[in-house]
Design an enzyme around this catalytic site. Structure first.
Site: not given
Ligand code: CAP
Ligand code: MG
Length: 475
Positions: A182, A302, A399
């Site tokens: 991030k 993913h 995050g």
């Molecule tokens: C989470 C994340 C993931 C999502 C994917 C983002 O970041 O890296 O890609 O969780 O969604 O980019 O949002 P945070 P899912 O931990 O900062 O929220 O797992 O529902 O497919």
């Molecule tokens: Mg992500």
């Protein structure tokens, strides 16, 4: 007088007209589950059409039928007809007959999966009918593959147990703690390596790129792979993660014809994992990777963009179907959502257990997948996801680790401490009293994504799953 009546047919052929219930429907006792792929749909028809009529049309249109009889129909075509074999109204009183569940059996000798694999299944099962005028809303929600079809697939090379072997948690059975780079953009390859070094020193188990982060100018992919593994091996040599090895999954999602070549290059540069976006690469790319002997590393799936297909409760394809097919196609880990977090709707309390079952229940020779819970996870809300999904999951953080008030290393330590609290059955607030990193995380993130609110689709506490079953469409 209709034109047809006016013009006598000068041929006789078996009927394939799509409303012929006598050809395109049967009863469950007549369906040989070893010779049919079984699919379940949730449909909402035009009020002038009942779901059993629609089920017959689906079976017909997706096998040999069309809107009229044709002079070219053969005996063989009627023998390969798909058949609707069960239906149930959404309205338990049965007075409303145009929405509900239908089940259709597709004879395996109709399909060509040994040559065309999963695209063949999609072409038959979802096909044209999902655009059929009298059925404005339709969702593919479940399926069963007979043994002969399952045999065509190898499934995950690693799966849950393979991941536990790598990370060293076969004995502890604890959940894995994962970390993502991030922010998603603007981080150099050296910056990514530094983030992961800090997280490793804090106790993180697995690492991955963020889904949009690939081979950008500021972080050339192959350089990043080398630098990250150098940083992880350095952390290991300094005593981090004594229980096992590390897996960093760089993003391999690209055009299908290049996927294997890019993956081989990444492994040659030290990659001990790969991340593929199943929604954008789809099953042929996944299978090419998973079934290739040179790809001897876990594949983290993913699902960015899945919600465009899976989210509407009445239309699309359920994520359970997507995840179950990802398992047979060879994915080792897949994102499944969170019990409390920033993504998803309250329906997830019905869907996630179904997805977990689909990816981890016994399934012939096909290994179970590791689930990935991600999206607004913090040490305060881990336990909701662990309660809902069990321990064979990776708690994937972005995050909440890099956003920890004391930085990434402390964020990683807090994440591990929250897991330890769960394994020791100690409420996280109590455990935090003598674990400062966790305490700081709980104070900093507070109840963010941990309380019942409209913002987070978290249901009112005390609501039973059955309440949601009736609220949401699960058969
Ligand atoms: C989470 C994340 C993931 C999502 C994917 C983002 O970041 O890296 O890609 O969780 O969604 O980019 O949002 P945070 P899912 O931990 O900062 O929220 O797992 O529902 O497919
Ligand atoms: Mg992500």
């Amino acid at each position: 007088m209709t034109t047809e009546a006016m013009v006598e047919r000068r041929w006789s052929a078996p009927s394939v007209e799509h409303d012929r219930g006598d050809i395109f429907s049967t009863t469950p006792d007549k369906v040989d589950i070893d010779k049919n792929v079984l699919a379940t749909f949730f449909i909402t028809c035009d009020p002038r059409v009942t779901i059993d009529q629609a089920g017959v049309i689906i079976a017909a249109e997706q096998s040999v039928g069309t809107f009229t009889d044709v002079s070219t129909a053969t005996e063989l075509s009627t023998k390969t007809a798909a058949k609707m074999y069960s239906y149930k109204y959404e309205d338990p009183s049965g007075s409303v007959k145009h929405s509900g569940w239908v089940k259709v059996a597709f004879p395996t000798y109709l399909l060509d999966m040994d040559n065309r694999g999963i695209p063949d299944l999609f072409t038959f099962v979802t096909g044209n009918w999902m655009g059929f005028t009298p059925i404005p809303n339709c969702k593919w929600i479940d399926f069963t593959l007979p043994k002969d079809v399952l045999k065509l697939f190898k499934g995950p090379k690693f799966g849950t147990e393979g991941l536990r072997d790598i990370v060293g948690t076969k004995k502890s059975r604890r959940p894995h703690v994962g970390i993502t780079i991030k922010p998603k953009m603007g981080v150099t390859d050296q910056g990514a390596a530094q983030q992961f070094y800090d997280a490793a020193m804090g106790g993180v188990d697995t690492f991955k790129d963020d889904e949009t982060y690939h081979n950008q100018w500021c972080s050339p992919l192959l350089d990043r792979v080398a630098k990250v593994y150098e940083a992880l091996d350095k952390a290991k040599s300094e005593g981090a993660h004594p229980e096992g090895d590390y897996m960093y999954a760089p993003e391999v999602t690209t055009d299908s014809e290049r996927t294997l070549e890019v993956a081989d290059k990444m492994i040659a540069h030290g990659a001990r994992g790969l991340m593929l976006n199943i929604m954008c690469s789809w099953y042929p790319s996944l299978r090419a990777l998973a079934e290739d002997p040179s790809i001897n590393v876990p594949i983290h799936l993913h699902r960015a963009s899945h919600a465009s297909l899976t989210r509407h409760p009445r239309h699309g394809i359920s994520f359970k179907v997507i995840a179950a097919l990802s398992r047979v196609a060879g994915g080792d880990l897949i994102h499944v959502g969170t019990a409390r977090g920033k993504l998803g709707d309250a329906i997830k309390f019905v869907e996630i257990p179904e997805v977990m079952d689909a990816i981890q229940k016994p399934l012939d020779h096909i290994a179970p997948m590791m689930a990935v819970s991600s999206g607004g996870l913090t040490p305060q809300n881990y336990h909701y996801s662990l309660d809902l999904m069990g321990l064979d999951i990776t708690l994937q953080n972005g995050g909440s680790v890099h956003g920890h008030p004391w930085g990434t290393k402390a964020g990683a330590t807090a994440a591990r401490q929250a897991c330890d609290a769960y394994m020791k059955k100690i409420p996280v607030e109590d455990y935090a009293k003598d674990h400062p990193e966790l305490q700081a995380a709980l104070q900093f993130f507070g109840q963010k994504y941990a309380v019942a609110s409209a913002m987070t689709a978290v249901p009112e506490l005390g609501k039973k799953e059955s309440d949601y079953r009736s609220m949401f469409k699960s058969e």
